[in-house]
Design a protein around this motif. Structure first.
Motif, PDB file in Angstrom:
ATOM      1  N   ASP A 162       0.835  -1.199   0.000  1.00 30.79           N
ATOM      2  CA  ASP A 162       0.000   0.000   0.000  1.00 30.79           C
ATOM      3  C   ASP A 162       0.871   1.250   0.000  1.00 30.79           C
ATOM      4  O   ASP A 162       0.585   2.221  -0.705  1.00 30.79           O
ATOM      5  CB  ASP A 162      -0.915   0.008   1.236  1.00 30.79           C
ATOM      6  N   LYS A 185     -11.815   1.176   5.976  1.00 27.03           N
ATOM      7  CA  LYS A 185     -11.530   0.060   5.080  1.00 27.03           C
ATOM      8  C   LYS A 185     -10.067  -0.378   5.222  1.00 27.03           C
ATOM      9  O   LYS A 185      -9.200   0.418   5.576  1.00 27.03           O
ATOM     10  CB  LYS A 185     -11.781   0.455   3.624  1.00 27.03           C
ATOM     11  N   PHE A 237      -6.862  -1.614   3.110  1.00 29.04           N
ATOM     12  CA  PHE A 237      -6.379  -1.588   1.732  1.00 29.04           C
ATOM     13  C   PHE A 237      -5.732  -2.925   1.367  1.00 29.04           C
ATOM     14  O   PHE A 237      -5.080  -3.571   2.193  1.00 29.04           O
ATOM     15  CB  PHE A 237      -5.374  -0.454   1.548  1.00 29.04           C
ATOM     16  N   ARG A 276     -10.342  -3.097  -1.530  1.00 31.27           N
ATOM     17  CA  ARG A 276     -10.585  -2.734  -0.133  1.00 31.27           C
ATOM     18  C   ARG A 276     -11.570  -3.710   0.489  1.00 31.27           C
ATOM     19  O   ARG A 276     -12.424  -4.265  -0.195  1.00 31.27           O
ATOM     20  CB  ARG A 276     -11.147  -1.316  -0.027  1.00 31.27           C
TER      21      ARG A 276
END
Length: 235
Positions: A42, A73, A75, A89
């Motif tokens: 991420d 959320k 990732f 997500r």
């Protein structure tokens, strides 16, 4: 407050344009991200989206505590995406984030030395959309000439100590190059912000060598050497 952002992500309260606490924009509001919902892949996407180099540090609370609202959320980036919100997500298992666990991210500056004996020596390249080498000088334009003063900024950004030498090499190719404005560099602006496009296909390209040690390390070594010399002379 230092701030680097795209339309959907930003780094706030950082020490440079490529560092800070991560916030994500959704429905016109910015949310902090919990460290447990974010990983190295991420981080690679965020750094790329912001036009920075690869992530170097990912650690909670580096740039301030978590601030509400919280991103809800988790990732699931593959690391190749161009924007964080392009990643998959899933719902997070957390409704709150513990103190000290907001994502703090440091990306490297988009500057590198390539083709040298170490990462602290070689041909200078700067990324501003794409990686390009840097033109050494133009005899007509003093503000576009390269010296040890400019080299020192690169060595500092790369955590490569002090500038040892700078010179040029001739490169004939179809690659575009950057001009770097000296006055912009000396004003404290990031190197990438001082880069202007030049379409020259045959250029004198910057090569430089840094010490490979931080200035504090050099001073420490020098002091050890000096004390050793004194002791030897007294023996």
């Amino acid at each position: 407050m230092k701030l680097t952002c795209s339309d959907s992500v930003r780094l706030v309260n950082g020490t440079s344009l490529c560092s800070g606490r991560l916030e994500v924009k959704s429905e016109q509001s910015w949310s902090s991200v919990c460290e447990a919902d974010f990983d190295q892949q991420d981080a690679e996407v965020v750094c790329r989206e912001l036009g920075c180099g690869a992530p170097s540090v990912l650690q909670g609370a580096l740039y301030g505590e978590v601030e509400a609202p919280m991103w809800t959320k988790e990732f699931q980036c593959g690391g190749h995406e161009s924007a964080l919100l392009d990643c998959g997500r899933s719902d997070s298992a957390r409704s709150t984030c513990s103190p000290g666990k907001a994502v703090g991210l440091t990306c490297s500056e988009p500057v590198r030395l390539v083709g040298g004996a170490s990462r602290c020596a070689g041909t200078l390249e700067v990324k501003r959309g794409e990686w390009r080498p840097v033109k050494y000088s133009d005899w007509n334009l003093r503000d576009y000439s390269w010296s040890l003063k400019e080299a020192a900024v690169v060595c500092r950004d790369l955590d490569c100590g002090s500038a040892v030498s700078t010179g040029s090499t001739n490169e004939a190719s179809d690659r575009s190059v950057w001009w770097i404005r000296s006055d912009c560099v000396h004003s404290g602006s990031p190197l990438r912000e001082c880069a202007l496009s030049s379409s020259s296909s045959s250029s004198s390209i910057v090569e430089l060598t840094c010490s490979g040690k931080s200035i504090s390390d050099i001073i420490y070594d020098s002091n050890i050497f000096a004390r050793s010399g004194v002791l030897d002379s007294e023996a």
